[in-house]
Every structure is written in C-alpha cells, then in structure tokens.
Design a protein around this motif. Structure first.
Motif, PDB file in Angstrom:
ATOM      1  N   PHE A 143      34.956 -58.702   4.909  1.00  0.00           N
ATOM      2  CA  PHE A 143      35.201 -57.733   5.978  1.00  0.00           C
ATOM      3  C   PHE A 143      36.661 -57.694   6.404  1.00  0.00           C
ATOM      4  O   PHE A 143      37.256 -56.618   6.551  1.00  0.00           O
ATOM      5  CB  PHE A 143      34.301 -58.108   7.161  1.00  0.00           C
ATOM      6  CG  PHE A 143      34.385 -57.219   8.361  1.00  0.00           C
ATOM      7  CD1 PHE A 143      33.725 -56.005   8.382  1.00  0.00           C
ATOM      8  CD2 PHE A 143      35.085 -57.616   9.493  1.00  0.00           C
ATOM      9  CE1 PHE A 143      33.774 -55.189   9.501  1.00  0.00           C
ATOM     10  CE2 PHE A 143      35.137 -56.812  10.614  1.00  0.00           C
ATOM     11  CZ  PHE A 143      34.477 -55.592  10.626  1.00  0.00           C
ATOM     12  N   PHE A 144      37.264 -58.856   6.611  1.00  0.00           N
ATOM     13  CA  PHE A 144      38.616 -58.904   7.163  1.00  0.00           C
ATOM     14  C   PHE A 144      39.702 -58.631   6.125  1.00  0.00           C
ATOM     15  O   PHE A 144      40.869 -58.491   6.488  1.00  0.00           O
ATOM     16  CB  PHE A 144      38.846 -60.260   7.835  1.00  0.00           C
ATOM     17  CG  PHE A 144      37.955 -60.498   9.016  1.00  0.00           C
ATOM     18  CD1 PHE A 144      38.132 -59.799  10.198  1.00  0.00           C
ATOM     19  CD2 PHE A 144      36.904 -61.406   8.942  1.00  0.00           C
ATOM     20  CE1 PHE A 144      37.303 -60.012  11.296  1.00  0.00           C
ATOM     21  CE2 PHE A 144      36.072 -61.628  10.038  1.00  0.00           C
ATOM     22  CZ  PHE A 144      36.269 -60.919  11.211  1.00  0.00           C
ATOM     23  N   PRO A 147      40.712 -53.797   6.001  1.00  0.00           N
ATOM     24  CA  PRO A 147      40.816 -53.246   7.362  1.00  0.00           C
ATOM     25  C   PRO A 147      40.441 -51.776   7.459  1.00  0.00           C
ATOM     26  O   PRO A 147      39.868 -51.336   8.461  1.00  0.00           O
ATOM     27  CB  PRO A 147      42.288 -53.480   7.723  1.00  0.00           C
ATOM     28  CG  PRO A 147      42.992 -53.673   6.408  1.00  0.00           C
ATOM     29  CD  PRO A 147      41.999 -54.322   5.516  1.00  0.00           C
ATOM     30  N   ALA A 150      36.693 -51.742   7.258  1.00  0.00           N
ATOM     31  CA  ALA A 150      36.121 -52.465   8.400  1.00  0.00           C
ATOM     32  C   ALA A 150      35.994 -51.561   9.621  1.00  0.00           C
ATOM     33  O   ALA A 150      35.012 -51.641  10.368  1.00  0.00           O
ATOM     34  CB  ALA A 150      36.974 -53.685   8.725  1.00  0.00           C
ATOM     35  N   ARG A 151      36.984 -50.693   9.828  1.00  0.00           N
ATOM     36  CA  ARG A 151      36.948 -49.818  11.002  1.00  0.00           C
ATOM     37  C   ARG A 151      35.808 -48.802  10.940  1.00  0.00           C
ATOM     38  O   ARG A 151      35.412 -48.247  11.966  1.00  0.00           O
ATOM     39  CB  ARG A 151      38.300 -49.100  11.145  1.00  0.00           C
ATOM     40  CG  ARG A 151      39.428 -50.007  11.618  1.00  0.00           C
ATOM     41  CD  ARG A 151      40.672 -49.219  11.953  1.00  0.00           C
ATOM     42  NE  ARG A 151      41.311 -48.645  10.773  1.00  0.00           N
ATOM     43  CZ  ARG A 151      42.242 -49.258  10.049  1.00  0.00           C
ATOM     44  NH1 ARG A 151      42.619 -50.498  10.380  1.00  0.00           N
ATOM     45  NH2 ARG A 151      42.782 -48.685   9.003  1.00  0.00           N
ATOM     46  N   LEU A 153      32.870 -49.433   8.845  1.00  0.00           N
ATOM     47  CA  LEU A 153      31.690 -49.999   8.205  1.00  0.00           C
ATOM     48  C   LEU A 153      30.437 -49.768   9.044  1.00  0.00           C
ATOM     49  O   LEU A 153      29.339 -49.606   8.494  1.00  0.00           O
ATOM     50  CB  LEU A 153      31.890 -51.496   7.937  1.00  0.00           C
ATOM     51  CG  LEU A 153      30.799 -52.159   7.111  1.00  0.00           C
ATOM     52  CD1 LEU A 153      30.690 -51.529   5.722  1.00  0.00           C
ATOM     53  CD2 LEU A 153      31.045 -53.661   6.975  1.00  0.00           C
ATOM     54  N   LEU A 169      25.845 -58.544   5.881  1.00  0.00           N
ATOM     55  CA  LEU A 169      27.294 -58.708   5.899  1.00  0.00           C
ATOM     56  C   LEU A 169      27.654 -60.172   5.746  1.00  0.00           C
ATOM     57  O   LEU A 169      27.070 -61.040   6.411  1.00  0.00           O
ATOM     58  CB  LEU A 169      27.863 -58.187   7.230  1.00  0.00           C
ATOM     59  CG  LEU A 169      29.355 -58.422   7.492  1.00  0.00           C
ATOM     60  CD1 LEU A 169      30.210 -57.618   6.514  1.00  0.00           C
ATOM     61  CD2 LEU A 169      29.703 -58.054   8.935  1.00  0.00           C
ATOM     62  N   THR A 171      31.192 -61.833   6.292  1.00  0.00           N
ATOM     63  CA  THR A 171      32.569 -61.511   6.676  1.00  0.00           C
ATOM     64  C   THR A 171      33.582 -62.258   5.827  1.00  0.00           C
ATOM     65  O   THR A 171      34.699 -61.788   5.627  1.00  0.00           O
ATOM     66  CB  THR A 171      32.838 -61.856   8.150  1.00  0.00           C
ATOM     67  OG1 THR A 171      32.755 -63.267   8.326  1.00  0.00           O
ATOM     68  CG2 THR A 171      31.873 -61.135   9.066  1.00  0.00           C
ATOM     69  N   ASP A 174      38.805 -64.920   7.827  1.00  0.00           N
ATOM     70  CA  ASP A 174      39.824 -64.008   8.348  1.00  0.00           C
ATOM     71  C   ASP A 174      41.176 -64.665   8.124  1.00  0.00           C
ATOM     72  O   ASP A 174      41.504 -65.655   8.780  1.00  0.00           O
ATOM     73  CB  ASP A 174      39.598 -63.755   9.835  1.00  0.00           C
ATOM     74  CG  ASP A 174      40.659 -62.832  10.436  1.00  0.00           C
ATOM     75  OD1 ASP A 174      41.558 -62.380   9.687  1.00  0.00           O
ATOM     76  OD2 ASP A 174      40.599 -62.571  11.652  1.00  0.00           O
ATOM     77  N   LEU A 183      36.337 -55.238  16.664  1.00  0.00           N
ATOM     78  CA  LEU A 183      36.144 -54.612  15.358  1.00  0.00           C
ATOM     79  C   LEU A 183      34.764 -54.915  14.791  1.00  0.00           C
ATOM     80  O   LEU A 183      34.121 -54.052  14.178  1.00  0.00           O
ATOM     81  CB  LEU A 183      37.225 -55.119  14.394  1.00  0.00           C
ATOM     82  CG  LEU A 183      37.268 -54.525  12.982  1.00  0.00           C
ATOM     83  CD1 LEU A 183      37.650 -53.042  13.038  1.00  0.00           C
ATOM     84  CD2 LEU A 183      38.261 -55.294  12.123  1.00  0.00           C
ATOM     85  N   LEU A 184      34.289 -56.136  15.017  1.00  0.00           N
ATOM     86  CA  LEU A 184      33.063 -56.590  14.372  1.00  0.00           C
ATOM     87  C   LEU A 184      31.788 -56.174  15.095  1.00  0.00           C
ATOM     88  O   LEU A 184      30.772 -55.880  14.449  1.00  0.00           O
ATOM     89  CB  LEU A 184      33.097 -58.119  14.236  1.00  0.00           C
ATOM     90  CG  LEU A 184      31.936 -58.774  13.484  1.00  0.00           C
ATOM     91  CD1 LEU A 184      31.883 -58.296  12.040  1.00  0.00           C
ATOM     92  CD2 LEU A 184      32.062 -60.287  13.533  1.00  0.00           C
ATOM     93  N   VAL A 187      29.650 -53.261  13.992  1.00  0.00           N
ATOM     94  CA  VAL A 187      29.005 -53.498  12.705  1.00  0.00           C
ATOM     95  C   VAL A 187      27.780 -54.388  12.882  1.00  0.00           C
ATOM     96  O   VAL A 187      26.715 -54.123  12.302  1.00  0.00           O
ATOM     97  CB  VAL A 187      29.995 -54.128  11.700  1.00  0.00           C
ATOM     98  CG1 VAL A 187      29.339 -54.279  10.330  1.00  0.00           C
ATOM     99  CG2 VAL A 187      31.251 -53.285  11.594  1.00  0.00           C
TER     100      VAL A 187
END
Length: 317
Positions: A143-144, A147, A150-151, A153, A169, A171, A174, A183-184, A187
């Motif tokens: 995920f990280f 980017p 991620a915005r 997802l 998911l 992740t 990071d 951000l997370l 999701v």
C-alpha cells in the motif's frame, strides 16, 4: 455461472536480487565483500501472493505495472509461468520496472532496498472495471509503495464489493514510517481482511501489545489476521476472543515472501469456505513451507501439501 477468476491481485511485481548472508554492518569505502549465495527471483508482495494462490489452485489475475525493459519481461514471464493471468499487467513506456535488492543475514534478518520505478505511477486506471466485476476476491499489497493507487484504493475496493467480491489488504512496511491513518482508514472501511505482520500491526494501530493492536485495527473495519513468525498467527474481529494457529516447524532456508505465501493460504482457504481457525492453520502452513527454498515462490505448497502438513501436526499433537 462462476466468475472467470477467483482472485485479482493488485500491486507490486519486480525482480528480487537476494544476497547473503551479509554482516549486519556492511563495509563501505569500495570494499569487496563476498557472500555465500545470490539469486535473481520473482519478487514483490503482490506477485508472490498471486503465485502462491495459483499454486494452491485458484484462478488468479494480476493488475499492476512493469517497465518496457528486460526486468519487466522477466516479471511477466515469471508470473505467467506460474499460472497467473497477466493480461492486465501494464507495460509503462516511460518508467523502469521496480527492482529490489534483499540482503539477508545468518540470523534470519534482512534489509530491503527498493527502487520504485513505475510502481509509484500505478493507479486506479490500471485496474480494469471488467476485472473487478469478474472475480470473487480482490487483494492489494504494498500500500505505502503506491501513493497514487493508495489515495484511490478505497474506491477500487468499494467497486469490487459492489460487484459482489470480497477484499483484502497487506500494507507491508511503510518506508517513511508514517503509517498514515487518514490515508488508510477509508480503505479499511471497505476491507474484509487485513493481513499485517506483527511489527506492521503495532505500527498501524499505535499499540505496543499485539492483541491490543489487532483488536484496535479490527474496530476500524476488517478481520485482522496477524503473522508473527515462529509464534504462529492470530486473527481478531474486534469482538470475539482471538483465534490462534501455531507455526509449522521447518528449517528455513529463506524467509523472503513467507508472509505473502501466508496471505495466499488464508485467502484461498477462505474462498474454499473454511472458517477462520481452519484458514489460519492453512495460512501458517503455507507461510512456513515457502521457506524451504530460496526466493518467495520456489517452494510454495499445493493445497494437498499444505493439508498433509496440517494433518500431520494434528496427529502429532
């Protein structure tokens, strides 16, 4: 009529150059240092998970990006050779394929160095809606490292759910160690299963105790399934007592990708209708068995192999 694919995996696919064992403190100053082994293997959390699920018998498609270069051709051929459909694997005409160097040590630790290449450009447009509408489950990883994706997802997962698919998911780490909750959280609200390792779970939740971390993450939406190495694994839904599974004892040659093989085992078992406890046992077996060879995909088990190990454990206990 069943969907054409059981599983769509979204995320990172790249060559891994695995070197080791190396000393914990490397010597710079142009010093030549020798290691016992080096390998060029398929890497990327998403790619390894996809291969593991295909090995377990799922019909798997992959969505992501590689560059228009030899590394990209290597990745595409490696995925296809393991039974993963790569029709939706985009070739980026401008940016190179991601590349990772993994330095392993004698005590099982490792350092991971990644050049993102086209991975940072991976976005929601790389995930065809037709695929989201034709799968039973959608899994995303790293995920990280993505980017742009991620915005959005949460929108991809919401679309998948609207078509009847479940979601998961992993992740992964990071690299900036920010673990951006803003951000997370959108999701997690549309994620059925979150699959962190123990260190990631603690960082994502901001909790020192593992069970507290798992419970806190579960209250944000998903079933939380935490991989904890030799300690096995634990699943928490935020309400009921946690479910645990022991690790399968093996003599590991290489732990790279073990967590991704675990993910493949858990999702495959869930799609086969197993309950959380049984799925956790399958996942633990898949993660452990994948460490018998070098690289993340070389010794991923079949469904029957994983089942045989679980049966042996039950008889032995």
């Amino acid at each position: 009529m069943s969907p054409p694919f059981d599983l769509l995996v979204i995320g990172d696919a790249n060559p891994d150059v695995v070197l080791g064992p190396v000393p914990h403190r490397l010597a710079f100053g142009q010093r030549e240092q020798l290691v016992g082994r080096a390998g060029l293997v398929l890497g990327g959390s998403a790619a390894i998970m996809a291969c593991g699920a295909a090995r377990l018998g799922l019909r798997v498609a992959f969505a992501g990006r590689v560059g228009d270069d030899p590394a990209g051709a290597f990745v595409r051929a490696a995925l296809a050779g393991r039974g993963v459909d790569v029709t939706a694997l985009v070739t980026d005409p401008r940016l190179p394929t991601p590349l990772t160097a993994i330095l392993t040590t004698d005590d099982g630790d490792r350092a991971i160095l990644t050049a993102l290449g086209c991975l940072a450009a991976t976005g929601p447009a790389d995930v065809p809606e037709a695929l989201l509408a034709s799968v039973r489950h959608v899994h995303a990883a790293s995920f990280f490292l993505m980017p742009h994706l991620a915005r959005s997802l949460h929108q991809v997962f919401a679309a998948a759910r609207s078509f009847g698919a479940s979601t998961s998911l992993d992740t992964n780490d990071d690299p900036h160690q920010q673990w951006d909750r803003e951000l997370l959280d959108p999701v997690l609200a549309v994620t059925d299963t979150l699959l962190p390792n123990a260190a990631e779970a603690r960082a994502l939740a901001g909790e020192a105790e593992l069970l507290d971390a798992a419970a806190a993450l579960a209250r944000r939406g998903p079933l939380v399934v935490v991989k904890n190495g030799a300690e096995g694994a634990v699943a928490h839904d935020g309400v009921r007592p946690p479910v645990r599974a022991a690790a399968v004892p093996v003599e590991p040659l290489d732990t790279v990708g073990a967590g991704d093989s675990f993910d493949a085992g858990f999702i495959t078992a869930t799609l086969r209708g197993l309950d959380t406890g049984a799925a956790l046992a399958v996942a633990a077996a898949c993660g452990s068995l994948s460490t018998r060879g070098h690289g993340g995909t070389a010794t991923q088990p079949t469904w029957d192999e994983a089942g045989a190990v679980i049966s042996h454990q039950e008889v032995s206990s």
